[in-house]
Structures are given as C-alpha cells and as structure tokens.
Design a protein around this motif. Structure first.
Motif, mmCIF file in Angstrom:
data_model
loop_
_atom_site.group_PDB
_atom_site.id
_atom_site.type_symbol
_atom_site.label_atom_id
_atom_site.label_comp_id
_atom_site.label_asym_id
_atom_site.label_seq_id
_atom_site.Cartn_x
_atom_site.Cartn_y
_atom_site.Cartn_z
ATOM 1 N N ARG A 27 -1.051 35.144 40.910
ATOM 2 C CA ARG A 27 -1.072 36.088 39.837
ATOM 3 C C ARG A 27 -2.140 35.671 38.760
ATOM 4 N N ASN A 28 -2.942 36.508 38.126
ATOM 5 C CA ASN A 28 -3.894 35.904 36.971
ATOM 6 C C ASN A 28 -2.879 36.130 35.753
ATOM 7 N N GLU A 29 -1.937 35.310 35.568
ATOM 8 C CA GLU A 29 -1.042 35.031 34.632
ATOM 9 C C GLU A 29 -0.627 33.748 34.688
ATOM 10 N N GLY A 30 -0.194 33.362 33.556
ATOM 11 C CA GLY A 30 0.449 31.811 33.247
ATOM 12 C C GLY A 30 -0.295 31.261 32.383
ATOM 13 N N HIS A 31 -0.244 29.636 32.443
ATOM 14 C CA HIS A 31 -0.942 28.782 31.894
ATOM 15 C C HIS A 31 -1.777 28.000 32.268
ATOM 16 N N VAL A 32 -2.433 28.358 33.559
ATOM 17 C CA VAL A 32 -3.449 27.364 34.112
ATOM 18 C C VAL A 32 -4.843 28.179 33.592
ATOM 19 N N GLU A 33 -5.529 27.655 32.970
ATOM 20 C CA GLU A 33 -6.999 28.316 32.631
ATOM 21 C C GLU A 33 -8.124 27.540 33.542
ATOM 22 N N LEU A 34 -8.788 28.598 34.238
ATOM 23 C CA LEU A 34 -9.916 28.247 35.053
ATOM 24 C C LEU A 34 -11.297 28.444 34.251
ATOM 25 N N SER A 35 -12.203 27.574 34.373
ATOM 26 C CA SER A 35 -13.597 27.773 34.019
ATOM 27 C C SER A 35 -14.533 26.869 35.062
ATOM 28 N N GLY A 36 -15.985 27.606 35.041
ATOM 29 C CA GLY A 36 -16.990 26.857 35.680
ATOM 30 C C GLY A 36 -17.719 27.892 36.317
ATOM 31 N N PRO A 37 -18.391 27.310 37.512
ATOM 32 C CA PRO A 37 -19.333 28.243 38.164
ATOM 33 C C PRO A 37 -18.584 29.341 39.079
ATOM 34 N N GLY A 38 -19.006 30.407 38.759
ATOM 35 C CA GLY A 38 -18.526 31.577 39.458
ATOM 36 C C GLY A 38 -17.655 32.111 38.708
ATOM 37 N N ILE A 39 -17.264 31.743 37.512
ATOM 38 C CA ILE A 39 -16.267 32.237 36.513
ATOM 39 C C ILE A 39 -16.997 32.689 35.308
ATOM 40 N N PRO A 40 -17.388 33.794 34.975
ATOM 41 C CA PRO A 40 -17.911 34.359 33.856
ATOM 42 C C PRO A 40 -17.264 34.024 32.570
ATOM 43 N N GLN A 41 -15.908 34.040 32.592
ATOM 44 C CA GLN A 41 -15.358 33.728 31.342
ATOM 45 C C GLN A 41 -13.970 33.168 31.923
ATOM 46 N N PRO A 42 -13.341 32.333 30.946
ATOM 47 C CA PRO A 42 -12.094 31.737 31.358
ATOM 48 C C PRO A 42 -11.263 32.572 32.108
ATOM 49 N N LEU A 43 -10.523 32.229 33.091
ATOM 50 C CA LEU A 43 -9.534 32.863 33.959
ATOM 51 C C LEU A 43 -8.029 32.289 34.270
ATOM 52 N N ILE A 44 -7.215 33.064 33.879
ATOM 53 C CA ILE A 44 -5.786 32.421 33.747
ATOM 54 C C ILE A 44 -5.243 32.725 35.418
ATOM 55 N N PHE A 45 -4.628 31.834 35.809
ATOM 56 C CA PHE A 45 -4.099 31.615 37.379
ATOM 57 C C PHE A 45 -2.884 30.936 37.457
ATOM 58 N N HIS A 46 -2.239 31.794 38.218
ATOM 59 C CA HIS A 46 -0.685 31.210 38.700
ATOM 60 C C HIS A 46 -0.718 31.188 40.284
ATOM 61 N N ALA A 47 -0.062 30.241 40.713
ATOM 62 C CA ALA A 47 0.300 30.062 42.242
ATOM 63 C C ALA A 47 1.677 29.514 42.288
ATOM 64 N N GLU A 48 2.657 30.535 42.965
ATOM 65 C CA GLU A 48 4.059 30.342 43.079
ATOM 66 C C GLU A 48 4.164 28.861 43.637
ATOM 67 N N GLY A 49 5.351 28.080 42.893
ATOM 68 C CA GLY A 49 5.608 26.895 43.598
ATOM 69 C C GLY A 49 4.843 25.579 43.198
ATOM 70 N N MET A 50 3.728 25.910 42.334
ATOM 71 C CA MET A 50 2.853 24.462 42.119
ATOM 72 C C MET A 50 3.148 24.390 40.550
ATOM 73 N N SER A 51 3.785 23.010 40.561
ATOM 74 C CA SER A 51 4.006 22.365 39.241
ATOM 75 C C SER A 51 2.967 21.982 38.295
ATOM 76 N N SER A 52 3.169 21.572 37.113
ATOM 77 C CA SER A 52 1.947 21.098 36.010
ATOM 78 C C SER A 52 1.534 19.728 36.541
ATOM 79 N N GLY A 53 2.591 19.129 37.408
ATOM 80 C CA GLY A 53 1.967 17.798 37.985
ATOM 81 C C GLY A 53 0.599 18.060 38.904
ATOM 82 N N PHE A 54 0.878 19.017 39.591
ATOM 83 C CA PHE A 54 -0.118 19.532 40.662
ATOM 84 C C PHE A 54 -1.645 19.996 39.801
ATOM 85 N N TRP A 55 -1.164 20.628 38.669
ATOM 86 C CA TRP A 55 -2.469 21.212 38.053
ATOM 87 C C TRP A 55 -3.140 19.941 37.011
ATOM 88 N N ASP A 56 -2.331 19.246 36.874
ATOM 89 C CA ASP A 56 -3.001 17.607 36.162
ATOM 90 C C ASP A 56 -3.825 16.988 37.180
#
Length: 197
Positions: free
Chosen positions: A130-159
């Motif tokens: 889903r494009n919701e949640g608390h993980v923000e993506l930015s960088g090449p191929g992303i015109p503006q910051p994008l919110i992202f959620h993958a079920e089952g992935m913890s904050s430790g994974f995103w760190d």
C-alpha cells in the motif's frame, strides 16, 4: 503431474519483464502483477513469475527456510535452470517471506566497488502493498516523496534499508511481491521513517 510452461510463452514472459522493469524504474509504485503459471505452495504464482523472468543458470538462488521445500526447489531448477545454494551470501537472488525479524541485510551479497552489480536482489513475498504508512521513499525515479507499506516488514527492516542506501553503489535491491501486485526499492532509493504518534 505435468510440468507447466507459459501458455503464450514469449508474450507472457515479455509482459512480466516489462512490469518488473517498470517497477524498478519507478521505486515504490505498486503495479498490478498477474501471473499465469501455477506454482507449488508456499511460492505464489506472482513470485514464481519473477523467478521465471529473472533467474537463469548463471544466477544462484537462495530460499528462506519457509520457502525451501522440495517442490519449490524442483520448480525453480526446472523452469529457470538456476542452482539452489545453501548460503545466502552466494546467491544472486534471495527469495524470502515477509518477516518482522528481517533486519540484517549484510548477510547478502553487497557487490564490490569494482563490481557493484555482483550484489543480491531480494524478492520478498508480502500479503499486501500500500502507498500509506510511515515509510517515506525518495530518490531517482520518484518525482516527489512517496509513502510505502509492505505488510510484515518491521521498523528494523526499514532501518536496515536506510543503511543499505547509505552504502550506495553497494547494497542489495528489493522486489516486493504480493498475490496480485509488485513494487521495487533499489539501493538508490533513500528511506526515511516518519514520526508516528
């Protein structure tokens, strides 16, 4: 049981390849991804399609314990020719089930400064994207910051993914696969965890 191939061969494979490449070029964008070939449980048909599209005899594969069953290993060997290796650091493609404890990406091949392409691609099965949640993506191929959620992935994974980006051009690339969609986060993508209340 009869081994199944793509009913429309080249057309089906080309469609899968285009969708996967589009996902990599547009990190965090969730794209519909349907797959025709049946696959042995617990490998989803969408995950199987990624394997059949990207893997070959030159790309060693490692399967997490949840996915490493005899039917799955036979399926991958038969349809792709890829060798199944016993240690994750020796694999080009890593197939995983989403897991809250997945926070160490250093055990996978990171590439070298001379050959950064000699790194691993993680293919992670997740129940939903889903494009919701608390993980923000930015960088090449992303015109503006994008919110992202993958079920089952913890904050430790995103760190760990944020640390993965910090060592670019080294690091792993990630493809998330749900039962009906796909999204990719290459190592060039910056990760920021938003504050939650």
């Amino acid at each position: 049981m009869t081994e199944m191939q793509y009913p429309s061969g080249v057309i089906e494979a080309a469609h899968s390849f285009r969708t996967i490449m589009d996902a990599v070029a547009r990190p965090g964008r969730i794209l519909p991804f349907t797959a025709v070939p049946p696959a042995p449980w617990p490998l989803w048909t969408t995950t199987a399609s990624v394997a059949r599209t990207l893997c070959d005899f030159q790309t060693p594969v490692w399967l997490s314990p949840e996915l490493c069953t005899e039917p799955v290993t036979h399926y991958i060997r038969f349809h792709t020719g890829a060798p199944i290796v016993s240690t994750p650091e020796d694999a080009s493609f890593i197939f995983l089930q989403a897991d809250d404890s997945m926070s160490d990406l250093s055990r996978f091949a990171q590439g070298t400064h001379e050959y950064p392409d000699r790194s691993a691609t993680l293919v992670i099965q997740t129940a939903s994207l889903r494009n919701e949640g608390h993980v923000e993506l930015s960088g090449p191929g992303i015109p503006q910051p994008l919110i992202f959620h993958a079920e089952g992935m913890s904050s430790g994974f995103w760190d760990a993914m944020a640390r993965n980006h910090a060592q670019f051009p080294l690091g792993v690339d990630v493809i998330f696969v749900s039962p009906d969609a796909i999204a990719a986060i290459p190592r060039s993508t910056a990760i920021r965890l938003q504050e939650t209340v």
